[in-house]
Design a protein around this motif. Sequence first.
Motif, PDB file in Angstrom:
ATOM      1  N   LYS A 179      16.197  62.171  92.682  1.00 18.03           N
ATOM      2  CA  LYS A 179      16.289  60.857  92.036  1.00 18.03           C
ATOM      3  C   LYS A 179      16.245  61.006  90.516  1.00 18.03           C
ATOM      4  O   LYS A 179      15.537  61.865  89.987  1.00 18.03           O
ATOM      5  N   VAL A 180      16.984  60.146  89.828  1.00 17.97           N
ATOM      6  CA  VAL A 180      17.090  60.209  88.374  1.00 17.97           C
ATOM      7  C   VAL A 180      15.801  59.701  87.733  1.00 17.97           C
ATOM      8  O   VAL A 180      15.350  58.588  88.017  1.00 17.97           O
ATOM      9  N   VAL A 181      15.218  60.539  86.866  1.00 18.03           N
ATOM     10  CA  VAL A 181      13.992  60.146  86.168  1.00 18.03           C
ATOM     11  C   VAL A 181      14.229  59.993  84.661  1.00 18.03           C
ATOM     12  O   VAL A 181      13.395  59.436  83.962  1.00 18.03           O
ATOM     13  N   LYS A 182      15.383  60.486  84.172  1.00 21.60           N
ATOM     14  CA  LYS A 182      15.660  60.372  82.742  1.00 21.60           C
ATOM     15  C   LYS A 182      17.165  60.352  82.512  1.00 21.60           C
ATOM     16  O   LYS A 182      17.907  61.072  83.180  1.00 21.60           O
ATOM     17  N   ILE A 183      17.603  59.528  81.558  1.00 20.68           N
ATOM     18  CA  ILE A 183      19.021  59.417  81.210  1.00 20.68           C
ATOM     19  C   ILE A 183      19.174  59.609  79.707  1.00 20.68           C
ATOM     20  O   ILE A 183      18.489  58.952  78.925  1.00 20.68           O
TER      21      ILE A 183
END
Length: 666
Positions: A657-661
């Motif tokens: 899962k994406v935690v930072k962009i």
Amino acid sequence: VQDNHASRESVAVIFGKMLGHLYTVDNNASLSFLDKGSIASSSVPYVDLLSRLGILVGDTDNNFTPKAYINRAEMAVVASKTYDVLGGSGGSAVPPTTAVTQEMTGVVSSLEQYGDNKLMGVMTSTGQLQGFLINNTTYVLKGNTTEQLNIGYITQGTTVAVTYEGQQVKVIRIMSDIQSNIEVKGTVDEIANTKIYILNSDGKIESYYYATNCKFTLDGKTVTMKGAFDAFDENNLKVTLKLDGANYVQEANFTKDGDSAYTGILVSINDDEIAYKEKSGSTTKYYEWASDYTITLENSSTTISRVKSKNKEKTLYVKFFLNSKKQVKKLMVSEDKFTKTDDDEITGTVSTLSSDKVRIKRSDTKETETFNFYSTITYYLDGEETTYKKVNSAYEAAEDKGKNFYVKVELNSSDKVRKLYASTDKNNLDGKSYKKIIDGTLYSITSDSIRVKDGSSKKTYDEISDDVDYYLNGKSSSVKAIDRALQDAGVDELYVTLYLNSDGEVTKVEVSEDEDNSATSGKIKSMTKNTIKLSSGGERDLSKDVDIRLDDEDISVSKMVEAVDDDDRKFEAKLTTKGGEVTKIVAYTVSAEGDLVGIDRNDKEIKIKTGAGEKITYKLKSSNVDCTGDWSSTRELEIAYDDGEDIEVKLTLEDGKVVKIYADES
């Protein structure tokens, strides 16, 4: 407001409530728009007001289209028209009638933010109201002095004296008491043109905007912002920030705390990372690029492709600098070796070890000395980057067994440890380069030999290193404990992995009662339809019916190979082996980058298109994951994408899962 977008109706209500402090709101208003039935009764008075003021009107068919989302261009028009009408008459406000300089004193009665601007309503002691449009460029002073302040000091209830000419605010003087300066300390993570990022004592990144007249010092001497940039380029910097009451930086006082330079031989370079060895024969190490990096070849600016091409022709040496995230921010390349002019190297055995210092009996002088740790120290155990906790556990295990625990430390110019290499083998401080890895089931084990069933055959390994490490179910163990476990479980019932060095000696033994616990983990370096190689070990064969899961979904071998070959994606995997072959792969994406082709905060999803043309949808850990770059929130990013902007993103993921962009305009 729905789905983080503003409709025309909601904008009318927001602006109407603000202007209602200044203009008459008709609570019994009736509208003439053909679609007036679609407008909520509670919104009618504000739609009427903005229509009367000419700020938000209907289309050529006399429809207001209340539910339509308003885009950036339309919002800019609304802001401009609002600015214009703030100088007109209405309600009980007393705006200027001619473009002459005037002044009014009062209390800020309302303050509404939209975009980079604020609508400020000021009420005098006689009940008169005046509206002003202000932003970060508005000239703000402390009382009747010439001391300039930031707009952040202005809040509801602040007493102000406003000097204006027509519709334009000349200066705002804050007559209320001003909060005194506060200090913030930390390690510099990044220096940008408008703000600074620091790593605080809790290990969290904080950012602060500069005040208009921010002052910079370096080791007690005044410098320009460029001077601060240059110092940060090749040094680790500590900083003390002096903030005003609005948390803007009035002063940034930097001190050098050693450089962050690494030197060695260039192994490879690509758009994702560089690989290098500190010296010939040592372990190859990998570092990813920072979001903003520079590269020079023989002191001239260059590109990754040119360095890559040059490296095919001859051996190149590198010197590079890392940011606080251990990413390469500056790379220097040359055909000549770089020297570590600022670092000293100490080797020896550990006498005591704590989280802030190490006491070493030096191998050169035979004297025992204590060395304090630098704030961003990096730890290595048997050549693999690790944590203090794991190094300390290995030290305590060696101490319990009466074995020496060897270390090599690199010191910065302040004689603080910035790198610590540890091992129970004095010849293995830079890491083991395993020539071969054997997977199988355990048949027998003594201190002199190990018999393993590898596939259908059995083989005895009797070349055992003097400093072999034994592990049982993931914990440090001994031959005696493993043999006892074997007697309890029976032959062919325990899973074993042997690690052999270039001399064919067994240097590490991992035994597990559970096949899943015998798994090896690490970053996937390469993969074919028959083999897989991780950063933590050598190449392994895949079984014909290997089970593969990627980000919690079943996937075929061919699809996994395609994913690994995509340079824009990186993966970590846990391998389970049986009979010398990998039978199960559980992989997760750890990073991905490409063009943004979709984002939905409600569904917690983001979709990208990689350089290989693959469109992939990832789940967001939350709708408000950390967002940096040209947009500071997922809400802003979603609006920008919906407005048609071309955006490139770099995603950091945990457990799929994406935690930072990180996002910027392409």
